[in-house]
Design a protein around this motif. Structure first.
Motif, PDB file in Angstrom:
ATOM      1  N   ILE A 173      13.926  17.173  55.887  1.00  0.00           N
ATOM      2  CA  ILE A 173      12.941  16.267  56.456  1.00  0.00           C
ATOM      3  C   ILE A 173      13.138  16.287  57.972  1.00  0.00           C
ATOM      4  CG2 ILE A 173      12.115  13.892  56.579  1.00  0.00           C
ATOM      5  CD1 ILE A 173      13.690  13.569  53.815  1.00  0.00           C
ATOM      6  N   HIS A 219       9.721  19.121  55.428  1.00  0.00           N
ATOM      7  CA  HIS A 219       8.622  18.162  55.407  1.00  0.00           C
ATOM      8  C   HIS A 219       8.659  17.458  56.764  1.00  0.00           C
ATOM      9  CE1 HIS A 219       5.728  15.439  53.541  1.00  0.00           C
ATOM     10  NE2 HIS A 219       6.383  14.446  54.087  1.00  0.00           N
ATOM     11  N   LEU A 249       6.477  11.771  51.314  1.00  0.00           N
ATOM     12  CA  LEU A 249       7.872  12.192  51.369  1.00  0.00           C
ATOM     13  C   LEU A 249       8.473  12.250  49.966  1.00  0.00           C
ATOM     14  CD1 LEU A 249      10.379  12.900  53.012  1.00  0.00           C
ATOM     15  CD2 LEU A 249      10.739  10.451  53.357  1.00  0.00           C
TER      16      LEU A 249
END
Length: 148
Positions: free
Chosen positions: A17, A63, A81
């Protein structure tokens, strides 16, 4: 020196992330939190973090979300997410204040009364009035932000 190969070796199945924030907003935040800010040092600090984020953004299957979208629409952003991570979304994810996280330690990030409130608050203005050094301006534009 790139840390990406080591990440892949150590965690070959990891999902990454990348959380971006306008570099000008980060500079403003750090400047406001220091009693005697060294502006050149703050610019260098933000550049160092930003270069690592850009390396991750370019070289990891990550992401990518922005702080601004997370704080503007936390449910939508955290649902996306969770989809990426393959975990179920729970409404309690938005109620982080009801959990005991221990003491907040000053470092990069919010360690003010804002985080202690336990509520997600919209991001302050993106810092587009901050004059960014050329490389930070370049990174801001690459991340979809305006740059002065």
């Amino acid at each position: 020196m790139s840390i990406v190969p080591g990440l892949h070796r150590g965690w070959p199945s990891a999902r990454y992330i990348v959380l971006l924030r306008h570099p000008g907003a980060v500079i403003t935040s750090l400047t406001n939190r220091r009693s005697d800010p060294d502006h050149e040092a703050i610019h260098e600090e933000v550049l160092g973090y930003s270069e690592k984020l850009e390396e991750a953004r370019q070289n990891l299957d990550a992401h990518v979300i922005t702080y601004e979208e997370l704080t503007a629409d936390p449910e939508r952003t955290t649902r996306g997410l969770c989809d990426y991570l393959g975990v179920p979304w729970e409404s309690g994810m938005l109620d982080y204040g009801s959990q005991d996280h221990g003491a907040f330690r000053p470092q990069l990030g919010d360690w003010s009364d804002t985080i202690r409130s336990g509520r997600i608050r919209p991001a302050k203005a993106a810092g587009v009035t901050v004059q960014l050094p050329s490389r930070l301006a370049e990174l801001a534009r690459a991340w979809g932000y305006p740059a002065v």
